[in-house]
Design a protein around this motif. Sequence first.
Motif, PDB file in Angstrom:
ATOM      1  N   PRO A   1     -34.564  20.175 -57.568  1.00  0.00           N
ATOM      2  CA  PRO A   1     -34.934  21.498 -57.768  1.00  0.00           C
ATOM      3  C   PRO A   1     -36.570  21.290 -58.156  1.00  0.00           C
ATOM      4  O   PRO A   1     -37.396  22.001 -58.259  1.00  0.00           O
ATOM      5  CB  PRO A   1     -34.477  22.163 -59.015  1.00  0.00           C
ATOM      6  N   ALA A   2     -36.686  20.287 -59.055  1.00  0.00           N
ATOM      7  CA  ALA A   2     -37.962  19.937 -59.834  1.00  0.00           C
ATOM      8  C   ALA A   2     -39.065  19.311 -58.574  1.00  0.00           C
ATOM      9  O   ALA A   2     -40.137  19.778 -58.629  1.00  0.00           O
ATOM     10  CB  ALA A   2     -38.066  18.693 -60.537  1.00  0.00           C
ATOM     11  N   SER A   3     -38.493  18.648 -57.671  1.00  0.00           N
ATOM     12  CA  SER A   3     -39.263  18.181 -56.320  1.00  0.00           C
ATOM     13  C   SER A   3     -39.811  19.561 -55.412  1.00  0.00           C
ATOM     14  O   SER A   3     -40.739  19.495 -54.837  1.00  0.00           O
ATOM     15  CB  SER A   3     -38.593  17.248 -55.651  1.00  0.00           C
ATOM     16  N   LEU A   4     -38.821  20.449 -55.646  1.00  0.00           N
ATOM     17  CA  LEU A   4     -39.118  21.526 -54.915  1.00  0.00           C
ATOM     18  C   LEU A   4     -40.216  22.768 -55.390  1.00  0.00           C
ATOM     19  O   LEU A   4     -40.526  23.658 -54.898  1.00  0.00           O
ATOM     20  CB  LEU A   4     -37.924  22.352 -54.525  1.00  0.00           C
ATOM     21  N   GLY A   5     -40.465  22.276 -56.867  1.00  0.00           N
ATOM     22  CA  GLY A   5     -41.200  23.162 -57.534  1.00  0.00           C
ATOM     23  C   GLY A   5     -40.506  23.982 -58.460  1.00  0.00           C
ATOM     24  O   GLY A   5     -41.082  25.176 -58.633  1.00  0.00           O
ATOM     25  N   GLY A   6     -39.492  23.664 -58.985  1.00  0.00           N
ATOM     26  CA  GLY A   6     -38.687  24.568 -59.907  1.00  0.00           C
ATOM     27  C   GLY A   6     -39.608  25.115 -61.259  1.00  0.00           C
ATOM     28  O   GLY A   6     -39.377  26.033 -61.536  1.00  0.00           O
ATOM     29  N   SER A   7     -40.684  24.554 -61.533  1.00  0.00           N
ATOM     30  CA  SER A   7     -41.350  25.104 -62.533  1.00  0.00           C
ATOM     31  C   SER A   7     -42.377  25.895 -62.183  1.00  0.00           C
ATOM     32  O   SER A   7     -43.424  26.371 -62.862  1.00  0.00           O
ATOM     33  CB  SER A   7     -41.906  23.953 -63.405  1.00  0.00           C
ATOM     34  N   GLY A   8     -42.612  26.099 -60.717  1.00  0.00           N
ATOM     35  CA  GLY A   8     -43.639  27.012 -60.248  1.00  0.00           C
ATOM     36  C   GLY A   8     -44.864  26.189 -59.769  1.00  0.00           C
ATOM     37  O   GLY A   8     -45.697  26.714 -59.402  1.00  0.00           O
ATOM     38  N   SER A   9     -44.648  24.975 -59.613  1.00  0.00           N
ATOM     39  CA  SER A   9     -45.893  24.067 -59.416  1.00  0.00           C
ATOM     40  C   SER A   9     -46.151  23.828 -58.023  1.00  0.00           C
ATOM     41  O   SER A   9     -47.056  23.164 -57.513  1.00  0.00           O
ATOM     42  CB  SER A   9     -45.772  22.477 -60.108  1.00  0.00           C
TER      43      SER A   9
END
Length: 460
Positions: free
Chosen positions: A130-138
Amino acid sequence: MRSTPGAARLCILGASVGAALCAFPALLPGAGTPWGTLALLAALYLVREVPARRSFFGDPAPVTAGAFFPLLLAAAFLLPPAAAVLVSLPGSLAGRIEQPPVADRRVWRAAQLALTVGAASWAYALLGGPASLGGSGSGAVLPYALLPACATALVFSAVLAALDGAILATAERVPPRHAWRGLHASVGPHLVHALAGLMMAVLWRSPYGPVSALVVLLPMYISCWVFAQYHRQHAAHRATIRALVQAVDIKDGYTRGHSERVGRASELIARELGMEEHRMEALRFAGVLHDVGKLGVPTRVLRKEGPLTPEERRVIELHPEYGHEIVRGIGFLDEARAAILHHHERLDGSGYPYGLSGEAIPEFARVVAVADAFDAMTSTRSYRPGRPVPAAVAELERCAGSQFDPRMVGALVRALDRHGWSTTTAVTTDEEADSRTPRQRAAPSRAPAAGPTGRPGRPR
C-alpha cells in the motif's frame, strides 16, 4: 462431482468457514472498511459474470471463471485484506455452473476465490505494497511497486492452485501426486494479471480516480474473450476426437478402450523424447485416432471369429488409408495424419500400406507403432489374456531395429520405469462377455512371438 463425497463436503465447509472468518473483521463497527471502493469493485466483478449466464446474438459469451483475475488482484492491491475477501462473493455466487452439484460447486468457487484474494491482500500488506502504491496520497512509487505486486501474484497463484488440488483430491479422488501436479503452470498468467491489476490500482489512486481505471477493463475483457474462444475451440476438437473414437469402439468392440491407451502411451514416449507441448498434444491425438480407419472396414470382417482370408486381410490392411481420408479435412490434426497413415510401416520396409523403411517413416508414426504394439500385447481381450508388462517390453526390445524404432522403444521403457502402467486399465472388452474359466484366463497367450497383433491371424 455429481454427488459430493464426504471429504469434499468437509473441504468446502472448511473453506467457507475460513472465508467467513477472514471477512468478519470488515463487518465490525469502526473497521474503516472503504465500502464505496469495495461496492464498485464487487459490482464490476458481478457484471463480468452476466455474459456467462446470458446469451447474446444466440450464443453464450465465452467468458471463463478466471477471466477477471486482474480485477481481483486490483482489489487485493486497493483494499484491506478483510474487505478484499468480499469482492468476489457476489460474482462467484451468481456465476454460471455447468455441472452438478450446482450448489456445492457455487459455494466452493465463492469460498476459494475469497480465500485466494484474502491471502493475496495479506501478502501485499505485509510487503508494504500500500505504501508503494501511494497509500498516503503521494502517488505510486515505481518501479518499487512491482516487487510486492509480483510477490502477491505468486501468493495468489499458489493459494488458488493449492485449493484446486485439494478439491480434486477430495471430490474427484485424483491421487495427491497428480492433484497438485503442474502448480507452476499458472504462475506466468497470474504475473501478467498482477501487472494489469497494478495498472488499474495505480489509475484508481491517481487524480483521475476510478473512472480512469475502468479504461483497463476493455482490453482485459477482449484478451479474456479471445482466450476463452481458444479454449472453446480446443474443447470442440476434443469432442470431435471423442466422437470418432466412440464410433470405432462401437464398431470393433474387441478393442474398446485401446485407442485411448495408445494415445496415453504415445504421450509418455513424447515426454521422454522432449517434444514441445503442441507436438505432444498432436501425437496424443494421433495415438487416439490411429484406428479411425476401421470405420471404413466392413463390420463382418472386424468381428469375424478366427483367421482372416487373404482377401479379408487385404481389406483390413486398408484401414490406415481409410483413416487418413477420414481425417484429411480436420485441419488441427496436422502432423497426426501422417501417423494415422503410416503407423503399420516397419523399419525393415515390410510393413504397410506403402512399405516405407527407416527414417522415411514419419516420426509420429514410429511412436504410435510402438505404443500400439505395447497396448495390444498388454491388453486383455476376450480371446486371450494380456501379457505382463515386462514380457511386452522384452518383445518390443527384441523387435527393435527390424519392426520398431529403437529410440521409441527406449523412450517407452524409460517412461514405464518412471510412471508405470496400470494393467487394470488395459482391459478392452467386458469381463462378462468372456466365458473362459479363470484357469483359461490365466493361461499364457499362444499368440505369435511378434504378437504385437490383434486377434490371431489379423493385423492390429
